[in-house]
Design a protein around this motif. Structure first.
Motif, PDB file in Angstrom:
ATOM      1  N   VAL A 118       0.839  -1.203   0.000  1.00  0.00           N
ATOM      2  CA  VAL A 118       0.000   0.000   0.000  1.00  0.00           C
ATOM      3  C   VAL A 118       0.876   1.257   0.000  1.00  0.00           C
ATOM      4  O   VAL A 118       0.638   2.205  -0.755  1.00  0.00           O
ATOM      5  N   ASP A 119       1.922   1.241   0.819  1.00  0.00           N
ATOM      6  CA  ASP A 119       2.812   2.415   0.886  1.00  0.00           C
ATOM      7  C   ASP A 119       3.467   2.681  -0.466  1.00  0.00           C
ATOM      8  O   ASP A 119       3.616   3.825  -0.885  1.00  0.00           O
ATOM      9  N   ILE A 120       3.863   1.598  -1.142  1.00  0.00           N
ATOM     10  CA  ILE A 120       4.532   1.771  -2.442  1.00  0.00           C
ATOM     11  C   ILE A 120       3.559   2.416  -3.443  1.00  0.00           C
ATOM     12  O   ILE A 120       3.893   3.393  -4.117  1.00  0.00           O
ATOM     13  N   PHE A 121       2.331   1.878  -3.495  1.00  0.00           N
ATOM     14  CA  PHE A 121       1.374   2.449  -4.459  1.00  0.00           C
ATOM     15  C   PHE A 121       0.945   3.858  -4.049  1.00  0.00           C
ATOM     16  O   PHE A 121       0.775   4.727  -4.902  1.00  0.00           O
ATOM     17  N   ALA A 122       0.800   4.070  -2.759  1.00  0.00           N
ATOM     18  CA  ALA A 122       0.410   5.419  -2.318  1.00  0.00           C
ATOM     19  C   ALA A 122       1.492   6.418  -2.709  1.00  0.00           C
ATOM     20  O   ALA A 122       1.202   7.541  -3.126  1.00  0.00           O
ATOM     21  N   SER A 123       2.762   5.975  -2.640  1.00  0.00           N
ATOM     22  CA  SER A 123       3.858   6.896  -2.996  1.00  0.00           C
ATOM     23  C   SER A 123       3.844   7.200  -4.492  1.00  0.00           C
ATOM     24  O   SER A 123       4.454   8.160  -4.949  1.00  0.00           O
ATOM     25  N   MET A 124       3.146   6.365  -5.278  1.00  0.00           N
ATOM     26  CA  MET A 124       3.047   6.624  -6.725  1.00  0.00           C
ATOM     27  C   MET A 124       1.724   7.318  -7.047  1.00  0.00           C
ATOM     28  O   MET A 124       1.288   7.353  -8.199  1.00  0.00           O
ATOM     29  N   GLY A 125       1.061   7.807  -6.044  1.00  0.00           N
ATOM     30  CA  GLY A 125      -0.139   8.623  -6.262  1.00  0.00           C
ATOM     31  C   GLY A 125      -1.440   7.847  -6.301  1.00  0.00           C
ATOM     32  O   GLY A 125      -2.470   8.395  -6.700  1.00  0.00           O
ATOM     33  N   PHE A 126      -1.425   6.579  -5.894  1.00  0.00           N
ATOM     34  CA  PHE A 126      -2.674   5.814  -5.899  1.00  0.00           C
ATOM     35  C   PHE A 126      -3.532   6.172  -4.688  1.00  0.00           C
ATOM     36  O   PHE A 126      -3.020   6.371  -3.584  1.00  0.00           O
ATOM     37  N   LYS A 185     -10.473   9.569 -14.652  1.00  0.00           N
ATOM     38  CA  LYS A 185      -8.996   9.620 -14.560  1.00  0.00           C
ATOM     39  C   LYS A 185      -8.638   9.256 -13.134  1.00  0.00           C
ATOM     40  O   LYS A 185      -8.851  10.077 -12.223  1.00  0.00           O
ATOM     41  N   CYS A 186      -8.130   8.073 -12.929  1.00  0.00           N
ATOM     42  CA  CYS A 186      -7.825   7.708 -11.544  1.00  0.00           C
ATOM     43  C   CYS A 186      -6.802   6.588 -11.459  1.00  0.00           C
ATOM     44  O   CYS A 186      -6.592   5.832 -12.396  1.00  0.00           O
ATOM     45  N   LYS A 187      -6.144   6.569 -10.296  1.00  0.00           N
ATOM     46  CA  LYS A 187      -5.240   5.455  -9.956  1.00  0.00           C
ATOM     47  C   LYS A 187      -5.667   4.997  -8.574  1.00  0.00           C
ATOM     48  O   LYS A 187      -5.556   5.764  -7.612  1.00  0.00           O
ATOM     49  N   VAL A 188      -6.199   3.801  -8.496  1.00  0.00           N
ATOM     50  CA  VAL A 188      -6.738   3.350  -7.201  1.00  0.00           C
ATOM     51  C   VAL A 188      -6.251   1.936  -6.901  1.00  0.00           C
ATOM     52  O   VAL A 188      -6.181   1.080  -7.786  1.00  0.00           O
ATOM     53  N   LEU A 189      -5.903   1.704  -5.632  1.00  0.00           N
ATOM     54  CA  LEU A 189      -5.512   0.368  -5.174  1.00  0.00           C
ATOM     55  C   LEU A 189      -6.534  -0.073  -4.138  1.00  0.00           C
ATOM     56  O   LEU A 189      -6.890   0.703  -3.250  1.00  0.00           O
ATOM     57  N   PHE A 190      -7.029  -1.303  -4.258  1.00  0.00           N
ATOM     58  CA  PHE A 190      -8.014  -1.746  -3.264  1.00  0.00           C
ATOM     59  C   PHE A 190      -7.792  -3.190  -2.838  1.00  0.00           C
ATOM     60  O   PHE A 190      -8.204  -4.117  -3.499  1.00  0.00           O
ATOM     61  N   PRO A 191      -7.101  -3.342  -1.704  1.00  0.00           N
ATOM     62  CA  PRO A 191      -6.858  -4.673  -1.139  1.00  0.00           C
ATOM     63  C   PRO A 191      -8.140  -5.216  -0.517  1.00  0.00           C
ATOM     64  O   PRO A 191      -8.989  -4.429  -0.097  1.00  0.00           O
TER      65      PRO A 191
END
Ligand code: DAH
Length: 344
Positions: A118-126, A185-191
């Motif tokens: 999560v931290d990695i993707f959040a750091s890429m703007g997700f 337009k979005c970048k989203v991660l959802f565990p």
């Protein structure tokens, strides 16, 4: 009345000097300030005071009341302190070098790794989102291009609820809601936790975790997908990981791929973790099917995107060297404890 006030004040001084413990103090308090206490009683005579003296007497009574109250509080503190000191003096000396029983819990290896991903993707703007565990049939299947008659329904043994909803079989079930909320337009991660009516064995669980991601924008390419997945894997394994795509099939992506990572343990030479192939099958993914975009209200002529559904438990197992997925849900404290530091 003035004399009575002075007398009470002296009486209180005398009585309070004899107090030895908190019980006695409470008796003293009731004696003076209780409903039938001496000060309360004195106040009932206030109405007999001649009008011209009322102001002065009122003040004197108030002062007496306040001073008694303050003294009681101070005495209470003193007695409390005395009680603590007494306890300390009674206590046996103890050895501060004795080991302490520290049954402090630790995070589950899945939790630790999820936080890293999560931290990695959040750091890429997700944006990081959550999904429901109970989903509608629409979200779980139809909105990701799996209609009733679609053979892909058979790929997932589903827990159906009596009301026609399902225990979500895949994190993809949140795609529609997420695209409606954040698209186009979005970048989203959802565990999230998923469920399938599977026979359980070393590599299958009925309750497992996936981490899904979507990126939608204008001109999104497979190269973008590779870039983000590589960044994630490099971050997780703290080394340069190669990826390769093989063709796959999923109803919600077109084209669909299986993403393999070069084995982080042998660097591609072949070892027991990668079954001597040098590659680890890790993450199904692909370019989001236009139907999925359309159903989420996204103009599929103008926007496109990619999605991936990381089989997260598999990544946890690889990272922590576990060879049986059942360990992850078994709550075996002895085993889980080992990963407290190892997985970091
Ligand atoms: N939902 C799929 C499954 O559980 C995994 C998946 C495949 C997710 C491809 C995706 C994707 O987002 O693009 O089998």
């Amino acid at each position: 009345m003035k004399d009575k006030i002075n007398q009470l004040s002296q009486e209180f001084e005398a009585d309070s000097s004899k107090i030895n413990d908190l019980n006695e103090l409470e008796t003293l308090r009731l004696n003076y300030m209780g409903k039938k206490g001496k000060v309360t009683e004195l106040m009932t005579h206030f109405r007999e005071v001649p009008a011209e003296l009322k102001k002065e007497m009122g003040m004197l009574i108030n002062n007496l009341k306040n001073s008694i109250e303050e003294k009681i509080v101070a005495l209470k503190e003193k007695l409390n302190q005395k009680a603590v000191e007494l306890e300390i003096s009674k206590a046996k000396a103890f050895d501060i070098t004795l080991p302490v029983d520290t049954k402090v819990g630790s995070l589950h290896p899945r939790t630790i790794l999820q936080k890293q991903v999560v931290d990695i993707f959040a750091s890429m703007g997700f944006i990081i989102e959550d999904g429901n565990e109970i989903e509608t049939e629409y979200n779980n299947f139809i909105a990701v291009n799996v209609p009733d008659t679609h053979p892909a329904r058979d790929m997932q043994d589903t827990f159906w609820l009596d009301n026609g909803e399902v225990l979500k079989t895949q994190t993809s079930a949140a795609q529609n809601r997420i695209l409606r909320t954040y698209g186009p337009k979005c970048k989203v991660l959802f565990p999230g936790r998923c469920f399938r009516n599977e026979a359980i064995d070393a590599s299958h669980e009925n309750t497992f975790f996936q981490i899904e991601g979507v990126v939608v924008d204008e001109n999104v390419s497979v190269a973008n997908l590779i870039y983000f997945m590589k960044r994630m894997l490099n971050g997780v394994f703290k080394k340069d990981i190669n990826v390769r795509l093989r063709p796959g099939y999923f109803p919600f992506t077109e084209p669909s791929f299986e993403l393999d990572a070069s084995c982080p343990f042998c660097g591609g030479k072949g070892c027991s973790t990668c079954g001597n192939s040098g590659w680890i099958e890790l993450c199904p993914c692909g370019m989001i099917h236009p139907n999925v975009l359309k159903m989420a209200g996204v103009d599929s002529e103008k926007y496109n995107g990619f999605a991936f559904g990381l089989g997260f438990d598999r990544l946890v197992m690889i990272k922590s060297g576990l060879d049986d997925i059942r360990h992850l849900n078994a709550g075996e404290i002895k085993l889980l404890k080992q990963f407290k530091t190892k997985i970091n």
